[in-house]
Scaffold this motif. Structure first.
Motif, mmCIF file in Angstrom:
data_model
loop_
_atom_site.group_PDB
_atom_site.id
_atom_site.type_symbol
_atom_site.label_atom_id
_atom_site.label_comp_id
_atom_site.label_asym_id
_atom_site.label_seq_id
_atom_site.Cartn_x
_atom_site.Cartn_y
_atom_site.Cartn_z
ATOM 1 N N GLN A 57 -7.834 -9.645 1.883
ATOM 2 C CA GLN A 57 -7.627 -8.354 1.173
ATOM 3 C C GLN A 57 -6.362 -8.062 1.880
ATOM 4 O O GLN A 57 -6.529 -7.118 3.273
ATOM 5 N N PRO A 58 -5.591 -8.567 1.286
ATOM 6 C CA PRO A 58 -3.700 -8.237 1.084
ATOM 7 C C PRO A 58 -4.038 -6.249 1.755
ATOM 8 O O PRO A 58 -4.034 -6.075 0.681
ATOM 9 N N THR A 59 -3.636 -5.977 2.909
ATOM 10 C CA THR A 59 -3.373 -4.313 2.549
ATOM 11 C C THR A 59 -2.154 -3.952 3.045
ATOM 12 O O THR A 59 -1.781 -2.968 2.732
ATOM 13 N N LEU A 60 -1.199 -4.032 3.335
ATOM 14 C CA LEU A 60 -0.419 -4.362 3.991
ATOM 15 C C LEU A 60 1.246 -5.760 3.605
ATOM 16 O O LEU A 60 1.138 -6.489 4.659
ATOM 17 N N THR A 61 2.012 -5.093 2.980
ATOM 18 C CA THR A 61 3.255 -6.528 2.932
ATOM 19 C C THR A 61 4.288 -5.366 3.574
ATOM 20 O O THR A 61 4.007 -4.019 3.482
ATOM 21 N N GLY A 62 5.659 -6.238 3.493
ATOM 22 C CA GLY A 62 6.785 -5.816 4.418
ATOM 23 C C GLY A 62 8.010 -6.865 4.909
ATOM 24 O O GLY A 62 7.734 -8.315 4.314
ATOM 25 N N GLY A 63 8.708 -6.500 5.029
ATOM 26 C CA GLY A 63 10.381 -7.928 5.155
ATOM 27 C C GLY A 63 10.670 -8.280 3.849
ATOM 28 O O GLY A 63 10.048 -7.769 2.644
ATOM 29 N N ASP A 64 11.789 -8.615 4.379
ATOM 30 C CA ASP A 64 12.558 -9.370 3.291
ATOM 31 C C ASP A 64 13.055 -10.947 3.292
ATOM 32 O O ASP A 64 13.719 -10.950 1.767
ATOM 33 N N GLY A 65 12.911 -11.325 3.828
ATOM 34 C CA GLY A 65 13.080 -12.311 4.203
ATOM 35 C C GLY A 65 14.358 -12.611 4.594
ATOM 36 O O GLY A 65 14.467 -14.227 5.054
ATOM 37 N N ASN A 66 15.598 -11.320 5.447
ATOM 38 C CA ASN A 66 16.618 -12.322 5.790
ATOM 39 C C ASN A 66 16.860 -10.895 6.816
ATOM 40 O O ASN A 66 16.270 -11.021 7.953
ATOM 41 N N ALA A 67 17.237 -9.866 6.158
ATOM 42 C CA ALA A 67 17.174 -8.872 7.230
ATOM 43 C C ALA A 67 16.106 -8.831 8.952
ATOM 44 O O ALA A 67 15.966 -8.695 9.722
ATOM 45 N N VAL A 68 14.742 -8.777 8.166
ATOM 46 C CA VAL A 68 13.401 -8.695 8.633
ATOM 47 C C VAL A 68 12.116 -9.540 8.101
ATOM 48 O O VAL A 68 12.304 -9.530 6.528
ATOM 49 N N VAL B 153 -0.515 -8.255 6.434
ATOM 50 C CA VAL B 153 -1.657 -7.436 7.668
ATOM 51 C C VAL B 153 -3.089 -7.620 6.461
ATOM 52 O O VAL B 153 -2.433 -7.066 5.314
ATOM 53 N N GLY B 154 -4.176 -7.909 6.701
ATOM 54 C CA GLY B 154 -5.100 -7.471 5.370
ATOM 55 C C GLY B 154 -6.447 -8.143 6.543
ATOM 56 O O GLY B 154 -6.499 -8.156 7.592
ATOM 57 N N THR C 6 4.732 -0.119 12.633
ATOM 58 C CA THR C 6 4.060 -0.387 11.052
ATOM 59 C C THR C 6 2.486 -1.533 11.596
ATOM 60 O O THR C 6 1.722 -0.942 11.458
ATOM 61 N N VAL C 7 2.569 -3.244 11.736
ATOM 62 C CA VAL C 7 1.401 -3.167 12.484
ATOM 63 C C VAL C 7 0.409 -2.377 12.754
ATOM 64 O O VAL C 7 -0.021 -3.183 12.674
ATOM 65 N N LEU C 8 1.361 -2.786 14.034
ATOM 66 C CA LEU C 8 -0.107 -1.763 15.224
ATOM 67 C C LEU C 8 -0.667 -0.257 13.694
ATOM 68 O O LEU C 8 -1.848 -0.792 14.542
ATOM 69 N N ALA C 9 -0.509 -0.003 13.148
ATOM 70 C CA ALA C 9 -0.613 0.819 12.319
ATOM 71 C C ALA C 9 -1.769 0.515 11.974
ATOM 72 O O ALA C 9 -3.076 1.326 11.828
ATOM 73 N N GLU C 10 -1.384 -0.373 10.650
ATOM 74 C CA GLU C 10 -2.547 -0.752 10.134
ATOM 75 C C GLU C 10 -2.753 -1.658 10.295
ATOM 76 O O GLU C 10 -4.043 -1.043 10.131
ATOM 77 N N ARG D 81 -5.669 0.938 10.838
ATOM 78 C CA ARG D 81 -6.686 1.747 10.540
ATOM 79 C C ARG D 81 -7.924 0.450 10.413
ATOM 80 O O ARG D 81 -8.915 1.057 9.313
ATOM 81 N N LEU D 82 -7.706 -0.989 9.221
ATOM 82 C CA LEU D 82 -8.282 -1.815 9.290
ATOM 83 C C LEU D 82 -9.643 -1.651 10.155
ATOM 84 O O LEU D 82 -10.582 -1.833 9.622
ATOM 85 N N LEU D 83 -9.024 -1.349 12.001
ATOM 86 C CA LEU D 83 -10.131 -2.470 12.699
ATOM 87 C C LEU D 83 -11.244 -0.320 12.133
ATOM 88 O O LEU D 83 -12.604 -1.101 12.606
ATOM 89 N N SER D 84 -10.600 0.198 12.559
ATOM 90 C CA SER D 84 -11.360 1.461 12.071
ATOM 91 C C SER D 84 -12.568 1.524 10.423
ATOM 92 O O SER D 84 -13.264 2.045 10.685
ATOM 93 N N ALA D 85 -11.918 0.775 9.255
ATOM 94 C CA ALA D 85 -11.874 1.166 8.217
ATOM 95 C C ALA D 85 -12.956 0.117 8.057
ATOM 96 O O ALA D 85 -13.993 0.266 7.157
ATOM 97 N N LYS D 86 -13.151 -0.928 8.584
ATOM 98 C CA LYS D 86 -13.610 -1.837 7.853
ATOM 99 C C LYS D 86 -14.518 -2.509 9.533
ATOM 100 O O LYS D 86 -15.489 -2.931 9.108
ATOM 101 N N GLY D 87 -15.065 -1.808 10.270
ATOM 102 C CA GLY D 87 -15.882 -2.101 11.322
ATOM 103 C C GLY D 87 -15.405 -3.452 12.124
ATOM 104 O O GLY D 87 -16.400 -3.768 12.631
ATOM 105 N N ALA D 88 -13.930 -3.390 11.838
ATOM 106 C CA ALA D 88 -13.976 -4.972 12.608
ATOM 107 C C ALA D 88 -13.742 -4.698 14.290
ATOM 108 O O ALA D 88 -13.275 -3.783 14.603
#
Length: 303
Positions: A72-83, A88-89, A151-155, A158-165
């Motif tokens: 279950q992907p929940t966050l994507t980012g970057g453009d393959g160039n500048a970033v 994250v999922g 940004t990645v750390l925040a997600e 969130r997922l650790l809490s939401a999913k009980g992982a």
């Protein structure tokens, strides 16, 4: 990430050979076929990071996504160039949060890594709190990591809490492997102590100095870096520049055959990458793309 290109292959190769004296004997253990095959899901996650973000967001990125149904992907980012791209999922099969980073073109990357326009620099104490003095990493890798780390750390939180992982798996290939290595230490320092951090990287260059490698050894014991045959990327930047790999090397020596090399790299055992590929002239950059037990990684493998 792009650095000024000024290839210094001969200099790096000669210096690597001249100054790569072994410090201790490495223990080498053959991996079983089952043990090697168990890395396939991680290889597919590394492969998926090269795919366009919209396809990853829908988990419709071709063979890599098909191989990991239920993710279950929940966050994507970057453009393959500048970033560099990342995602994250949540992986229900392992009750784990997964973070995967895209790498870069191997020819460009080899040139970048054989350029003198980089240096070891102290890690940002806001991102990496509590480390001893002298822990340093490649400035370009650290700068690239800092672009997405909050940004990645925040997600992840969130997922650790939401999913009980209670586990985070960090994965990447090439430059993405360097970012994943930094992430593994970053998460070990930023997340609660009861969250298990696992790092799996492929074709990763050396990221930091001896103190950095020791920090990975100490803070991220569940860390594996997989090298394929005569890939040259894992031998740069050279040890003579102060760079050292952490523990966890698995070297695929031929299809279906691999060894686990204990300890940090030191050029001591002929079965391990730093002795098999003693300089870039005996390496093969195409091995950087795989196949890693039948799975190739890179933009062209996103299908």
């Amino acid at each position: 990430m792009r650095l000024t290109i000024a290839p210094l292959y001969a200099l790096l190769s000669a210096a690597t050979v001249a100054l790569a004296a072994p410090t201790s004997k490495r223990a080498v253990t053959a991996l079983s076929g089952d043990a090697l095959a168990a890395f396939a899901p991680f290889t597919q996650f590394a492969r998926a990071a090269y795919c366009p973000s919209d396809k990853v967001a829908d988990w419709q990125c071709g063979q890599a996504c098909d191989a990991l149904p239920g993710f279950q992907p929940t966050l994507t980012g970057g453009d393959g160039n500048a970033v560099q791209r990342f995602f994250v999922g949540y992986w229900p099969d392992q009750n784990s949060v997964v973070v995967s980073h895209e790498g870069t073109d191997p020819i460009q990357f080899e040139s970048d890594l054989t350029d003198v326009d980089f240096f070891l620099d102290d890690l940002d104490p806001k991102l990496f709190p509590g480390l001893a003095d002298g822990v340093q990493a490649h400035n370009g890798f650290a700068d690239e990591h800092a672009k997405t780390a909050p940004t990645v750390l925040a997600e992840v939180h969130r997922l650790l809490s939401a999913k009980g992982a209670n586990q985070v798996m960090v994965i990447g290939h090439s430059l993405g492997g360097a970012l994943a290595e930094l992430d593994s230490l970053f998460f070990a320092l930023q997340l609660p102590s009861d969250v298990h951090v696992k790092g799996v990287t492929y074709g990763t260059p050396r990221v930091g100095n001896k103190a950095f490698a020791s920090a990975i050894d100490d803070k991220v014991p569940d860390f594996v870096r997989i090298n394929n045959e005569r890939d040259v990327v894992p031998i740069v930047p050279g040890r003579f520049l102060g760079f050292v790999h952490p523990h966890g090397e698995i070297h695929i020596t031929a299809p279906g055959q691999a060894v686990a090399c204990a300890g940090d790299d030191n050029g001591d055992d002929e079965a391990c990458t730093d002795e098999t590929v003693s300089n870039i002239f005996v390496g093969n950059i195409l091995n950087h793309l795989g196949p890693y037990e039948g799975i190739s990684i890179g933009t062209l493998s996103c299908n």
